[in-house]
Design an enzyme around this catalytic site. Structure first.
Site, PDB file in Angstrom:
ATOM      1  N   GLY A 126       0.815  -1.225   0.000  1.00 39.46           N
ATOM      2  CA  GLY A 126       0.000   0.000   0.000  1.00 39.46           C
ATOM      3  C   GLY A 126       0.837   1.258   0.000  1.00 39.46           C
ATOM      4  CG  HIS A 159     -13.462  34.097  -1.837  1.00 37.97           C
ATOM      5  ND1 HIS A 159     -13.374  33.098  -0.898  1.00 37.97           N
ATOM      6  CD2 HIS A 159     -14.781  34.366  -2.007  1.00 37.97           C
ATOM      7  CE1 HIS A 159     -14.593  32.786  -0.502  1.00 37.97           C
ATOM      8  NE2 HIS A 159     -15.466  33.534  -1.166  1.00 37.97           N
ATOM      9  CD  GLU A 195       2.286  -1.083   3.593  1.00 37.53           C
ATOM     10  OE1 GLU A 195       2.226  -0.951   2.354  1.00 37.53           O
ATOM     11  OE2 GLU A 195       3.361  -1.160   4.211  1.00 37.53           O
ATOM     12  CB  ALA A 227       8.464  12.159 -13.161  1.00 40.03           C
TER      13      ALA A 227
HETATM   14  P1  FAD Z   1      12.707   5.854 -16.266  1.00 41.18           P
HETATM   15  O1  FAD Z   1      11.525   6.679 -16.483  1.00 41.18           O
HETATM   16  O2  FAD Z   1      12.540   4.494 -15.726  1.00 41.18           O
HETATM   17  O3  FAD Z   1      13.456   5.792 -17.667  1.00 41.18           O
HETATM   18  C1  FAD Z   1      14.571   5.013 -17.881  1.00 41.18           C
HETATM   19  C2  FAD Z   1      14.655   4.683 -19.352  1.00 41.18           C
HETATM   20  O4  FAD Z   1      15.919   4.110 -19.624  1.00 41.18           O
HETATM   21  C3  FAD Z   1      13.630   3.673 -19.812  1.00 41.18           C
HETATM   22  O5  FAD Z   1      12.962   4.182 -20.949  1.00 41.18           O
HETATM   23  C4  FAD Z   1      14.429   2.421 -20.135  1.00 41.18           C
HETATM   24  O6  FAD Z   1      13.885   1.699 -21.224  1.00 41.18           O
HETATM   25  C5  FAD Z   1      15.756   3.019 -20.511  1.00 41.18           C
HETATM   26  N1  FAD Z   1      16.911   2.146 -20.282  1.00 41.18           N
HETATM   27  C6  FAD Z   1      17.261   1.502 -19.137  1.00 41.18           C
HETATM   28  N2  FAD Z   1      18.407   0.842 -19.290  1.00 41.18           N
HETATM   29  C7  FAD Z   1      18.792   1.044 -20.573  1.00 41.18           C
HETATM   30  C8  FAD Z   1      19.883   0.598 -21.332  1.00 41.18           C
HETATM   31  N3  FAD Z   1      20.836  -0.168 -20.794  1.00 41.18           N
HETATM   32  N4  FAD Z   1      19.964   0.982 -22.614  1.00 41.18           N
HETATM   33  C9  FAD Z   1      19.015   1.755 -23.172  1.00 41.18           C
HETATM   34  N5  FAD Z   1      17.948   2.204 -22.502  1.00 41.18           N
HETATM   35  C10 FAD Z   1      17.845   1.858 -21.217  1.00 41.18           C
HETATM   36  N6  FAD Z   1       6.537   9.970 -10.503  1.00 41.18           N
HETATM   37  C11 FAD Z   1       6.005  11.195 -10.298  1.00 41.18           C
HETATM   38  O7  FAD Z   1       6.730  12.151 -10.076  1.00 41.18           O
HETATM   39  N7  FAD Z   1       4.642  11.374 -10.359  1.00 41.18           N
HETATM   40  C12 FAD Z   1       3.796  10.350 -10.569  1.00 41.18           C
HETATM   41  O8  FAD Z   1       2.581  10.558 -10.604  1.00 41.18           O
HETATM   42  C13 FAD Z   1       4.329   9.054 -10.756  1.00 41.18           C
HETATM   43  N8  FAD Z   1       3.503   7.999 -10.968  1.00 41.18           N
HETATM   44  C14 FAD Z   1       4.044   6.766 -11.173  1.00 41.18           C
HETATM   45  C15 FAD Z   1       3.192   5.685 -11.366  1.00 41.18           C
HETATM   46  C16 FAD Z   1       3.701   4.420 -11.597  1.00 41.18           C
HETATM   47  C17 FAD Z   1       2.765   3.264 -11.819  1.00 41.18           C
HETATM   48  C18 FAD Z   1       5.126   4.233 -11.638  1.00 41.18           C
HETATM   49  C19 FAD Z   1       5.713   2.883 -11.905  1.00 41.18           C
HETATM   50  C20 FAD Z   1       5.978   5.305 -11.422  1.00 41.18           C
HETATM   51  C21 FAD Z   1       5.460   6.574 -11.186  1.00 41.18           C
HETATM   52  N9  FAD Z   1       6.293   7.673 -10.954  1.00 41.18           N
HETATM   53  C22 FAD Z   1       5.743   8.909 -10.732  1.00 41.18           C
HETATM   54  C23 FAD Z   1       7.768   7.549 -10.920  1.00 41.18           C
HETATM   55  C24 FAD Z   1       8.397   8.025 -12.232  1.00 41.18           C
HETATM   56  O9  FAD Z   1       7.826   7.305 -13.293  1.00 41.18           O
HETATM   57  C25 FAD Z   1       9.897   7.848 -12.193  1.00 41.18           C
HETATM   58  O10 FAD Z   1      10.421   8.486 -11.059  1.00 41.18           O
HETATM   59  C26 FAD Z   1      10.577   8.424 -13.435  1.00 41.18           C
HETATM   60  O11 FAD Z   1      10.078   7.838 -14.602  1.00 41.18           O
HETATM   61  C27 FAD Z   1      12.093   8.251 -13.355  1.00 41.18           C
HETATM   62  O12 FAD Z   1      12.704   8.724 -14.501  1.00 41.18           O
HETATM   63  P2  FAD Z   1      14.074   8.099 -15.025  1.00 41.18           P
HETATM   64  O13 FAD Z   1      14.396   8.807 -16.281  1.00 41.18           O
HETATM   65  O14 FAD Z   1      15.062   8.097 -13.941  1.00 41.18           O
HETATM   66  O15 FAD Z   1      13.754   6.571 -15.310  1.00 41.18           O
END
Ligand code: FAD
Length: 460
Positions: free
Chosen positions: A181, A438, A203, A313
């Site tokens: 959770g 407001h 949870e 993100a």
């Molecule tokens: P990622 O978004 O994971 O991107 C990494 C990329 O690298 C991927 O496209 C992958 O394919 C690529 N990659 C990896 N290894 C290799 C390699 N060796 N060669 C080539 N490509 C590679 N965050 C928020 O702030 N707000 C939200 O509402 C939110 N909701 C979420 C809901 C869910 C269900 C999930 C799972 C996550 C959520 N998050 C949210 C978290 C957010 O998605 C992540 O924090 C964010 O995407 C991280 O960005 P990043 O670029 O570090 O990694």
């Protein structure tokens, strides 16, 4: 293996951290390439932030229709049906628009795109799909994260889904057990409850979304239970038995929950595939970085979920930007996360920035707390959204804002004001000089600030 090209910066991973880093580095004049093994936009755009919000909106629409009669709008809500294929199609359309936008931005900034798995070799070059070598002065490894799995008997059943699977599901499960959770489990649980599933959250800790302020977590629990979700806390799953048409999820070896599908949402772990042959210092599977986002290997930076500091993100965006600036211009810009909010997109939304009450009490000897309930907010009442509250924690001596916690309508939007207040170090007495519009939900924030100084007018 053929040598493809030389770049100033090569980015591995096209998620929020990677694509922002690539664009930023290009804007600073570097020659940049980006390698992506899946879809551009990463987790966030494809299977995270965005698609989950598309689902959430559907749940909200259904909730509004159900409540409409209390406001004198008569619709036969027993006729509501969910066409999951159409739901998917709509969500996929939104995702496509955004991911193609990312590709267009990369191209318009002159970033070269390589599609495939990128890995760093011993010479600190990037090898794509084991067949192309691209040389780089600096590397930004932004591989992001993937869903964690736990080792419990029965977990391999195809009825046990990750959030990625659940976002692609073709029909709404009658009963959905949510294992974990946390933010993702609670958000997705609520979305599916809205779409018609009976949802049971299991949870391990004593409350849902444990990082939240105690009071906020308690209020969230109260509200989601009232909406019909079941929450079982302090519960450890010991076994999952696939009984053909149903799953039996055993808790602590004695109780059990029967469900059609289970979502496993127990956290996320960094995707370290891109590390290749280079050995970075890691801590519990997360790449260690300094404040410049540089790893233990000079010239290689690791922003975003791979470093596990704060898997969000907007944090990944900022880390990507900082890594790119430092890679191109030398380490000078450091990361500061004080004003980074966390949001849980439930209904109502939950948002926080800074310290919880427990943390503030441990760190400061003299704090004050201001509160305001949305039950007394005109806009919230007019919109049948008068649930939740705003809680502001400040240092009593200097009026420094230490933390803001909101559960209520538009919390995710309001929290940005609190982030700005904290980033700019605006004090409590300064905030209440501002004239708020407001009626707005934001007035609840204003009133909570005024309450700290006992100057609130609208608190009975
Ligand atoms: P990622 O978004 O994971 O991107 C990494 C990329 O690298 C991927 O496209 C992958 O394919 C690529 N990659 C990896 N290894 C290799 C390699 N060796 N060669 C080539 N490509 C590679 N965050 C928020 O702030 N707000 C939200 O509402 C939110 N909701 C979420 C809901 C869910 C269900 C999930 C799972 C996550 C959520 N998050 C949210 C978290 C957010 O998605 C992540 O924090 C964010 O995407 C991280 O960005 P990043 O670029 O570090 O990694």
């Amino acid at each position: 293996i053929r040598l493809e090209d030389n770049y100033n910066v090569v980015v591995i991973g096209g998620g929020p951290a990677g694509y922002v880093a690539a664009i930023k580095a290009a804007q600073l004049g570097a020659r940049v390439a980006i390698v992506e093994k899946g879809e551009f936009g990463g987790t966030c755009l494809n299977v995270g932030c965005i698609p989950t919000k598309a689902y959430l909106k559907n749940a909200e629409i259904i909730e509004h229709i159900r409540e409409a009669s209390t406001r004198g709008i008569l619709i036969d809500s027993s006729q509501i049906k969910v066409d999951m294929e159409k739901v998917q199609e709509y969500k996929n359309g939104v995702v496509k628009k955004l991911t193609s936008g990312v590709v267009a931005l990369l191209k318009s900034n002159g970033v070269d795109i390589y599609q495939g798995v990128g890995k760093i070799n011993k010479n600190k070059d990037v090898v794509v799909n084991d067949s192309q070598i691209i040389k780089a002065d600096k590397i930004i490894l932004a591989g992001g994260s993937k869903a964690s799995r736990i080792n419990i008997p029965g977990i391999e059943s195809d009825k046990v889904l990750t959030s990625d699977d659940l976002l692609a599901i073709k029909e709404v499960p009658e009963t959905l057990a949510v294992i974990g959770g946390g933010v993702i489990g609670t958000e997705m649980g609520q979305s599916f409850a809205g779409l018609g599933s009976k949802v049971i959250i299991i949870e391990m800790m004593d409350r849902i979304v444990p990082p939240l302020d105690h009071e906020v977590s308690a209020e969230l629990t109260r509200i989601v239970k009232k909406k019909g979700m079941t929450i079982i806390t302090s519960a450890r799953i010991t076994e999952i038995v696939d009984k053909g048409d149903k799953l039996e999820i055993k808790i602590d070896g004695k109780d059990s929950v029967i469900a059609d599908k289970a979502l496993i949402s127990i956290g996320r772990v960094p995707d370290l595939e891109g590390m290749g042959e280079v050995k970075f210092e890691t801590e519990r599977g997360k790449i260690k970085v300094d404040k410049y986002m540089e790893t233990s290997v000079k010239g290689i930076y690791a922003p975003g979920d791979v470093n596990g500091i704060k898997m969000l993100a907007h944090v990944a965006f900022r880390m990507g930007e900082v890594a790119a600036e430092n890679a191109v211009k030398g380490n000078h810009r450091s990361i500061k996360l004080l004003s980074a909010p966390s949001v849980v997109y439930t209904s109502p939304e939950v948002a926080m920035v800074g310290l919880t009450e427990e943390e503030a009490r441990a760190k400061y000897d003299d704090i004050r707390i201001g509160r305001f309930n949305f039950a007394a907010n005109g806009r919230a009442l007019a919109s049948s959204e008068a649930h939740g509250f705003v809680k502001v924690i400040a240092d009593n001596r200097y009026g420094e804002v230490l933390g803001v916690h909101i559960i209520g309508p538009s919390a995710a939007e309001i929290i940005t004001q609190a982030s700005l207040i904290m980033e700019m170090e605006i004090t409590v007495d300064e905030v209440i000089k501002t004239i708020y519009g407001h009626p707005t939900y934001s007035e609840a924030l204003f009133e909570a600030f005024a309450d700290i100084l006992d100057e609130a007018v609208h608190i009975p």
